[in-house]
Design a protein around this motif. Structure first.
Motif, PDB file in Angstrom:
ATOM      1  N   ARG A  82       0.999  -1.071   0.076  1.00 11.91           N
ATOM      2  CA  ARG A  82       0.024  -0.022   0.002  1.00 11.91           C
ATOM      3  C   ARG A  82       0.873   1.446   0.134  1.00 11.91           C
ATOM      4  NH1 ARG A  82      -5.573   1.001  -0.798  1.00 11.91           N
ATOM      5  NH2 ARG A  82      -5.848   2.854  -0.033  1.00 11.91           N
ATOM      6  N   ASP A  83       0.384   2.293  -0.969  1.00 13.76           N
ATOM      7  CA  ASP A  83       1.197   3.378  -1.148  1.00 13.76           C
ATOM      8  C   ASP A  83       2.781   3.600  -1.359  1.00 13.76           C
ATOM      9  OD1 ASP A  83      -1.219   4.884  -0.472  1.00 13.76           O
ATOM     10  OD2 ASP A  83      -0.975   4.873   1.493  1.00 13.76           O
ATOM     11  N   ASP A  84       3.196   2.079  -1.945  1.00 16.83           N
ATOM     12  CA  ASP A  84       4.457   2.098  -2.130  1.00 16.83           C
ATOM     13  C   ASP A  84       4.938   1.402  -3.421  1.00 16.83           C
ATOM     14  OD1 ASP A  84       7.348   2.098  -1.189  1.00 16.83           O
ATOM     15  OD2 ASP A  84       7.333   0.097  -1.107  1.00 16.83           O
ATOM     16  N   VAL A  85       4.342   0.155  -3.748  1.00 15.17           N
ATOM     17  CA  VAL A  85       4.736  -0.388  -4.907  1.00 15.17           C
ATOM     18  C   VAL A  85       3.658  -1.709  -5.468  1.00 15.17           C
ATOM     19  CG1 VAL A  85       6.040  -2.386  -3.774  1.00 15.17           C
ATOM     20  CG2 VAL A  85       6.614  -1.701  -6.140  1.00 15.17           C
ATOM     21  N   ALA A  99       9.193 -11.400 -17.911  1.00 15.05           N
ATOM     22  CA  ALA A  99       8.855  -9.953 -17.549  1.00 15.05           C
ATOM     23  C   ALA A  99       8.646  -9.513 -16.314  1.00 15.05           C
ATOM     24  CB  ALA A  99       7.854  -9.259 -19.031  1.00 15.05           C
ATOM     25  N   ARG A 100       8.885  -8.477 -15.878  1.00  8.24           N
ATOM     26  CA  ARG A 100       8.642  -7.543 -14.742  1.00  8.24           C
ATOM     27  C   ARG A 100       8.092  -6.262 -14.987  1.00  8.24           C
ATOM     28  NH1 ARG A 100      12.023  -8.256  -8.971  1.00  8.24           N
ATOM     29  NH2 ARG A 100      11.576 -10.547  -9.612  1.00  8.24           N
ATOM     30  N   ILE A 101       7.109  -5.980 -14.506  1.00 10.10           N
ATOM     31  CA  ILE A 101       6.603  -4.527 -14.307  1.00 10.10           C
ATOM     32  C   ILE A 101       6.449  -3.882 -13.037  1.00 10.10           C
ATOM     33  CG2 ILE A 101       4.767  -3.109 -15.329  1.00 10.10           C
ATOM     34  CD1 ILE A 101       4.525  -5.926 -17.012  1.00 10.10           C
ATOM     35  N   GLU A 102       7.044  -2.881 -12.574  1.00  9.49           N
ATOM     36  CA  GLU A 102       7.071  -2.279 -11.245  1.00  9.49           C
ATOM     37  C   GLU A 102       6.766  -1.039 -11.201  1.00  9.49           C
ATOM     38  OE1 GLU A 102       9.968  -4.244  -8.410  1.00  9.49           O
ATOM     39  OE2 GLU A 102      10.690  -2.295  -8.370  1.00  9.49           O
ATOM     40  N   PHE A 103       5.554  -0.385 -10.716  1.00  9.05           N
ATOM     41  CA  PHE A 103       5.188   0.665 -10.284  1.00  9.05           C
ATOM     42  C   PHE A 103       5.517   1.205  -8.801  1.00  9.05           C
ATOM     43  CE2 PHE A 103       2.248  -1.136 -13.620  1.00  9.05           C
ATOM     44  CZ  PHE A 103       2.207  -0.124 -14.421  1.00  9.05           C
ATOM     45  N   THR A 104       6.237   2.056  -8.764  1.00  6.05           N
ATOM     46  CA  THR A 104       6.471   2.586  -7.499  1.00  6.05           C
ATOM     47  C   THR A 104       5.855   4.116  -7.544  1.00  6.05           C
ATOM     48  OG1 THR A 104       8.747   3.870  -8.049  1.00  6.05           O
ATOM     49  CG2 THR A 104       8.737   1.512  -7.501  1.00  6.05           C
ATOM     50  N   LYS A 105       6.063   4.977  -6.357  1.00  4.94           N
ATOM     51  CA  LYS A 105       5.654   6.198  -6.343  1.00  4.94           C
ATOM     52  C   LYS A 105       6.298   6.983  -7.309  1.00  4.94           C
ATOM     53  CE  LYS A 105       6.358   6.133  -1.884  1.00  4.94           C
ATOM     54  NZ  LYS A 105       6.527   6.652  -0.678  1.00  4.94           N
TER      55      LYS A 105
END
Length: 282
Positions: A82-85, A99-105
Motif C-alpha cells: 500500500r502506497d509504495d509499490v 517480464a517484470r513490471i514495477e510501479f513505484t511512487k
C-alpha cells in the motif's frame, strides 16, 4: 506470433493501458447535477467503506493480452504494498520469469528478462500520464477498487464534494468527475458501494479520443473485506485496441519480499521513445 514478440507486447501493454478504453455500457451523466446531498454522501461513504485495510496484497495471477486476432495467456505473481509499490511478474512456460513490471511512487520499471533490456522512467516522461495527472496512486486505486482524483494520494471529505453522482436505476449509480479534457467515471452498486467499472477518457477533437475501461468481474475475500479478483482492462486509442485480463488466485498478505528491484548491469537500458515505437508498431 513468436513467444518473445508476445512477451515484449505484454511488458509494454500494462503501463500504457493507463490511457484508455471502450465502455461496455453507455453512461450518460447530467453535467448540471446539483451540489452533493445526503444521498450522495451516503453513496460515497459506502464506496469508501469497501477499502481493504491490508498493507500488503499478494496473489498468483493469470494474465492475458489480446490485440486483434493475437492472444497470449501467461501466469505469474502480483505483489502490492500500500502506497509504495505494485509489482507484476510474468512467467514463460510456467516457471521462467519473462517480464517484470514495477510501479513505484516515483517511476515505472519495465524489464524484458529474455532480451536483457529495461526501461526505468518517471511518470511525467509519458505525455498522457503527465497531462492527465495519472500516477502510481491512480493505478493503485484501480487495482484496489477505489475512487481517486488525479494527483491526489488519498481523498478527504472536501475532495468528495468535487464528484457528481447520478442514479441509473436498477440499483446502479454513476460517480463522475471532469477536469479539462479528462473525464473520470465509476459505475457503482448503490447497495454495496462496490465499484463495477471505472472509466478514464481523454478527449481530443483532432486525433480522436482515448479511453481506459477497468471492469471488476468478481471479488474474493481478503481479511474482512472483498478484493477484486477478476478484472478486464480495455485500452482504446484511435488506432488500436488492447484487452488485458487479470485473474487473481490464492489472495494473501505476503510481506517477506523486497519492494524494489535492482537492475543488473547486464541489462541494456532503452528509452521511452523506443518503448513507445515498439508498442505502436506491434
Amino acid at each position: 506470433m513468436k513467444l518473445t514478440h508476445l512477451l515484449k507486447l505484454t511488458a509494454v501493454a500494462i503501463p500504457f493501458a493507463l490511457a484508455s478504453c471502450h465502455s461496455q455500457k453507455n453512461v450518460v451523466v447530467d453535467k448540471n447535477t446539483a451540489p452533493i446531498d445526503t444521498v450522495k454522501q451516503n453513496l460515497f461513504q459506502r464506496v469508501n467503506s469497501n477499502q481493504v485495510e491490508a498493507q500488503f496484497v499478494s496473489s498468483k495471477v493469470k494474465f492475458s493480452v489480446e490485440i486483434g486476432q493475437q492472444q497470449i495467456t501467461l501466469t505469474g505473481n502480483l505483489r502490492m504494498k500500500r502506497d509504495d509499490v505494485i509489482r507484476l511478474q510474468l512467467m514463460a512456460f510456467g516457471f521462467v520469469e519473462a517480464a517484470r513490471i514495477e510501479f513505484t511512487k516515483d517511476y515505472v520499471l519495465i524489464m524484458d528478462r529474455i532480451n536483457k533490456q529495461y526501461l526505468k522512467a518517471p511518470y511525467n516522461y509519458v505525455d498522457f500520464l503527465r497531462n492527465s495527472g495519472l500516477n502510481f496512486y491512480v493505478l493503485q486505486a484501480l487495482f484496489w477498487n477505489e475512487l481517486f482524483l488525479p494527483g491526489k494520494q488519498s481523498l478527504t471529505a472536501k475532495d468528495m464534494t468535487k464528484f457528481n453522482s447520478s442514479s441509473l436505476g436498477d440499483g446502479e449509480s454513476i460517480i463522475d468527475y471532469e477536469e479539462g479534457k479528462m473525464n473520470y467515471s465509476w459505475l457503482t452498486y448503490e447497495q454495496s458501494g462496490r465499484i463495477k467499472m471505472a472509466n478514464v477518457t481523454y478527449r481530443d477533437n483532432y486525433q480522436g479520443n482515448t479511453q481506459l475501461n477497468w471492469d471488476y468481474k468478481m471479488f474474493a475475500p481478503l481479511g474482512q473485506k472483498l478484493f477484486p479478483s477478476d478484472m478486464g482492462i480495455t485500452l482504446t486509442t484511435p488506432k488500436k485496441e488492447v484487452k488485458l485480463g487479470i485473474r487473481l488466485n490464492y489472495l494473501g498478505n505476503e510481506s517477506e519480499w523486497e519492494p524494489r528491484t535492482v537492475v543488473s548491469n547486464k541489462y541494456r537500458e532503452v528509452s521511452v521513445d523506443e518503448i513507445l515505437r515498439r508498442f505502436m508498431a506491434l
